[in-house]
Design an enzyme around this catalytic site. Structure first.
Site, PDB file in Angstrom:
ATOM      1  N   SER A 146      -2.162   6.908 -69.564  1.00  0.00           N
ATOM      2  CA  SER A 146      -1.581   5.692 -69.000  1.00  0.00           C
ATOM      3  C   SER A 146      -2.700   4.701 -68.722  1.00  0.00           C
ATOM      4  O   SER A 146      -3.866   5.096 -68.560  1.00  0.00           O
ATOM      5  CB  SER A 146      -0.849   6.016 -67.695  1.00  0.00           C
ATOM      6  OG  SER A 146      -0.518   4.850 -66.980  1.00  0.00           O
ATOM      7  N   TYR A 159      -0.725  10.133 -59.460  1.00  0.00           N
ATOM      8  CA  TYR A 159      -0.433   9.856 -60.866  1.00  0.00           C
ATOM      9  C   TYR A 159      -1.683   9.333 -61.573  1.00  0.00           C
ATOM     10  O   TYR A 159      -2.044   9.801 -62.661  1.00  0.00           O
ATOM     11  CB  TYR A 159       0.695   8.824 -60.946  1.00  0.00           C
ATOM     12  CG  TYR A 159       1.086   8.418 -62.341  1.00  0.00           C
ATOM     13  CD1 TYR A 159       1.977   9.182 -63.086  1.00  0.00           C
ATOM     14  CD2 TYR A 159       0.590   7.248 -62.918  1.00  0.00           C
ATOM     15  CE1 TYR A 159       2.353   8.804 -64.367  1.00  0.00           C
ATOM     16  CE2 TYR A 159       0.955   6.862 -64.188  1.00  0.00           C
ATOM     17  CZ  TYR A 159       1.845   7.643 -64.912  1.00  0.00           C
ATOM     18  OH  TYR A 159       2.206   7.259 -66.186  1.00  0.00           O
TER      19      TYR A 159
END
Length: 256
Positions: A146, A159
């Site tokens: 990401s 995350y």
């Protein structure tokens, strides 16, 4: 012949978290490029739908219900697949989740759940399938990271930690496994329209903030992730390893 092949005919791919969203799109995209695809997830109904879509393209689908954070289940799933196909050529580690909490509010349970789902699963699958690829003398592993692994974003410290770790893990595995003919790369998406982001992007203020930080001034469409994945899985990327390809509309040019 200077144009390398982007086709994946006669190859067997594994995609984790393939029941919906990015995983579903990538599984179908690999099938469109000619691969037979094993789709791994925990929800049997989702897998059945994706398997039907793959078979409609004339490719073999192998739906396997599995918890990819459990080593025994992963090993059993891989053994089952090898018995059916004889080999695994491509692995896409896509399984992932997020719990949006400010850092001071993160609980031990949230930390463990996100770490196991995002990072442990990717390592387990890479390790178990990588050993098979070593025996074959070839393989392509693609980790779905990401932009959060590259730049700081709010309400996502755990995350972000997993995604940054995936980028570094990609480099180390590429370094260790290059001698076995295994290419390891990652893809770093920004915001894409998926079932998980649908509610967030339905908020005009939130969407406006995302678009304002994206040079292409829009969120991504799932088919725009398929091309990069097929490229990294194909002969066209035979000399590419240890890299992260950000598919982000230019967001990581400057970050937040």
């Amino acid at each position: 012949m200077y144009l390398p092949s982007f086709q994946l005919h006669n190859q067997v791919a594994v995609v984790t978290g393939a029941g919906r969203g990015i995983g579903r799109a990538l599984a179908i995209g690999l099938a469109e490029a000619g691969a037979d695809v094993a789709i791994l997830a925990r929800t049997e109904e989702d897998l059945a739908r994706v398997a039907a879509e793959i078979r409609a393209l004339g490719r073999q689908a192998y739906p396997i219900t599995v918890d990819v954070t459990d080593r025994q289940q992963v090993e059993q799933a891989v053994s089952q697949l090898i018995e059916q196909t004889g080999r695994i050529d491509i692995l896409i580690n896509n399984a992932g989740m997020n719990i949006r909490s400010q850092a001071l509010a993160v609980t031990d349970e949230e930390w463990d759940k996100i770490m196991q789902t995002n990072l442990k699963s990717a390592f387990l699958c890479s390790q178990v399938i990588g050993s098979r690829m070593k025996e074959q003398g070839a393989g392509k592993i693609i980790n779905i990271s990401s932009v959060a692994g590259q730049v700081a974003l709010r309400t996502g410290v755990v995350y972000a930690a997993t995604k940054a770790a995936m980028i570094q893990m990609t480099k180390v595995l590429a370094l260790e496994w290059g001698k076995y003919g295994i290419n390891v790369n990652s893809i770093g998406p920004w915001y894409f329209k998926t079932p998980l982001t649908e509610k967030l992007l339905a908020d005009p203020e939130y969407l406006g903030e995302i678009v304002a930080r994206t040079p292409l001034a829009r969120v991504g469409e799932l088919p725009e992730l398929v091309g990069p994945a097929v490229f990294l899985a194909s002969e066209a990327a035979s000399y590419v390893t240890g890299q992260t390809l950000f598919v982000d509309g230019g967001m990581t040019i400057y970050g937040f």
